[in-house]
Design a protein around this motif. Structure first.
Motif, PDB file in Angstrom:
ATOM      1  N   SER A  55       0.848  -1.191   0.000  1.00  0.00           N
ATOM      2  CA  SER A  55       0.000   0.000   0.000  1.00  0.00           C
ATOM      3  C   SER A  55       0.879   1.233   0.000  1.00  0.00           C
ATOM      4  O   SER A  55       1.776   1.369   0.832  1.00  0.00           O
ATOM      5  CB  SER A  55      -0.892   0.035   1.244  1.00  0.00           C
ATOM      6  N   VAL A  56       0.620   2.132  -0.951  1.00  0.00           N
ATOM      7  CA  VAL A  56       1.368   3.372  -1.047  1.00  0.00           C
ATOM      8  C   VAL A  56       0.362   4.508  -0.958  1.00  0.00           C
ATOM      9  O   VAL A  56      -0.611   4.539  -1.707  1.00  0.00           O
ATOM     10  CB  VAL A  56       2.154   3.465  -2.381  1.00  0.00           C
ATOM     11  N   SER A  57       0.584   5.426  -0.023  1.00  0.00           N
ATOM     12  CA  SER A  57      -0.325   6.566   0.105  1.00  0.00           C
ATOM     13  C   SER A  57       0.453   7.862  -0.060  1.00  0.00           C
ATOM     14  O   SER A  57       1.592   7.987   0.392  1.00  0.00           O
ATOM     15  CB  SER A  57      -1.055   6.554   1.447  1.00  0.00           C
ATOM     16  N   THR A 114      -0.183  11.888   0.686  1.00  0.00           N
ATOM     17  CA  THR A 114      -1.047  12.822   1.390  1.00  0.00           C
ATOM     18  C   THR A 114      -0.566  14.246   1.138  1.00  0.00           C
ATOM     19  O   THR A 114       0.600  14.564   1.393  1.00  0.00           O
ATOM     20  CB  THR A 114      -1.048  12.550   2.904  1.00  0.00           C
ATOM     21  N   GLU A 118      -5.726  12.394   0.959  1.00  0.00           N
ATOM     22  CA  GLU A 118      -4.866  11.222   0.780  1.00  0.00           C
ATOM     23  C   GLU A 118      -5.364  10.376  -0.381  1.00  0.00           C
ATOM     24  O   GLU A 118      -6.567  10.172  -0.537  1.00  0.00           O
ATOM     25  CB  GLU A 118      -4.869  10.383   2.057  1.00  0.00           C
ATOM     26  N   ARG A 119      -4.424   9.904  -1.184  1.00  0.00           N
ATOM     27  CA  ARG A 119      -4.726   8.919  -2.236  1.00  0.00           C
ATOM     28  C   ARG A 119      -3.894   7.686  -1.946  1.00  0.00           C
ATOM     29  O   ARG A 119      -2.737   7.794  -1.556  1.00  0.00           O
ATOM     30  CB  ARG A 119      -4.376   9.490  -3.607  1.00  0.00           C
ATOM     31  N   GLU A 120      -4.499   6.519  -2.146  1.00  0.00           N
ATOM     32  CA  GLU A 120      -3.801   5.266  -1.867  1.00  0.00           C
ATOM     33  C   GLU A 120      -3.913   4.327  -3.055  1.00  0.00           C
ATOM     34  O   GLU A 120      -4.976   4.212  -3.676  1.00  0.00           O
ATOM     35  CB  GLU A 120      -4.381   4.597  -0.619  1.00  0.00           C
ATOM     36  N   LYS A 129      -1.940   0.423  -4.738  1.00  0.00           N
ATOM     37  CA  LYS A 129      -1.108  -0.759  -4.470  1.00  0.00           C
ATOM     38  C   LYS A 129      -0.008  -0.844  -5.525  1.00  0.00           C
ATOM     39  O   LYS A 129      -0.206  -0.455  -6.675  1.00  0.00           O
ATOM     40  CB  LYS A 129      -1.955  -2.041  -4.536  1.00  0.00           C
ATOM     41  N   ILE A 145       4.580   3.914   2.732  1.00  0.00           N
ATOM     42  CA  ILE A 145       4.520   2.603   2.085  1.00  0.00           C
ATOM     43  C   ILE A 145       4.460   1.550   3.176  1.00  0.00           C
ATOM     44  O   ILE A 145       5.283   1.552   4.100  1.00  0.00           O
ATOM     45  CB  ILE A 145       5.756   2.374   1.188  1.00  0.00           C
ATOM     46  N   LYS A 148       7.135  -0.144   8.032  1.00  0.00           N
ATOM     47  CA  LYS A 148       6.509   0.957   7.296  1.00  0.00           C
ATOM     48  C   LYS A 148       7.568   2.012   6.970  1.00  0.00           C
ATOM     49  O   LYS A 148       8.390   2.366   7.814  1.00  0.00           O
ATOM     50  CB  LYS A 148       5.387   1.577   8.119  1.00  0.00           C
ATOM     51  N   GLU A 186       8.173   5.946   5.619  1.00  0.00           N
ATOM     52  CA  GLU A 186       7.536   7.242   5.414  1.00  0.00           C
ATOM     53  C   GLU A 186       8.562   8.239   4.897  1.00  0.00           C
ATOM     54  O   GLU A 186       9.682   8.295   5.393  1.00  0.00           O
ATOM     55  CB  GLU A 186       6.924   7.759   6.713  1.00  0.00           C
TER      56      GLU A 186
END
Length: 98
Positions: A42-44, A46, A53-55, A57, A78, A85, A87
């Motif tokens: 998962s990649v976000s 913000t 925020e958009r997320e 894969k 990520i 995790k 960031e």
């Protein structure tokens, strides 16, 4: 005939405007310590100023692409079960930038 000339003139003016882009993109890939692609992470992204925020894969090559992002500062995160995790804060994105 006047209609055709007017239409051509309008197209000549409109075409350069269509080429202007006011958004940017964030593109990357996620790999493990051995360099292998990490699929399904998962990649976000913000946007700091709005909190929007958009997320997505990661794909089969570990790649991800966020398109049509408004210019500004972004934080990227990520995550995937079994991995620490990651960031990245303060990514500055300009219009037409990838």
């Amino acid at each position: 005939m006047r209609f055709v000339i007017a239409l051509l003139a309008a197209l000549c003016v409109a075409l350069p405007l269509a080429a202007q882009t006011i958004t940017g993109s964030i593109v990357g890939s996620v790999t493990d310590p051995s360099g292998a692609a990490v699929v399904g992470a998962s990649v976000s992204a913000t946007r700091v100023s709005t909190g929007v925020e958009r997320e997505i894969k990661t794909d089969e090559r570990g790649g991800f692409v966020f398109t049509a992002l408004q210019p500004g500062e972004y934080n990227l995160a990520i995550s995937l079960s079994g991995f620490k995790k990651l960031e990245q804060r303060g990514l500055a994105l300009s219009a037409q930038e990838t």
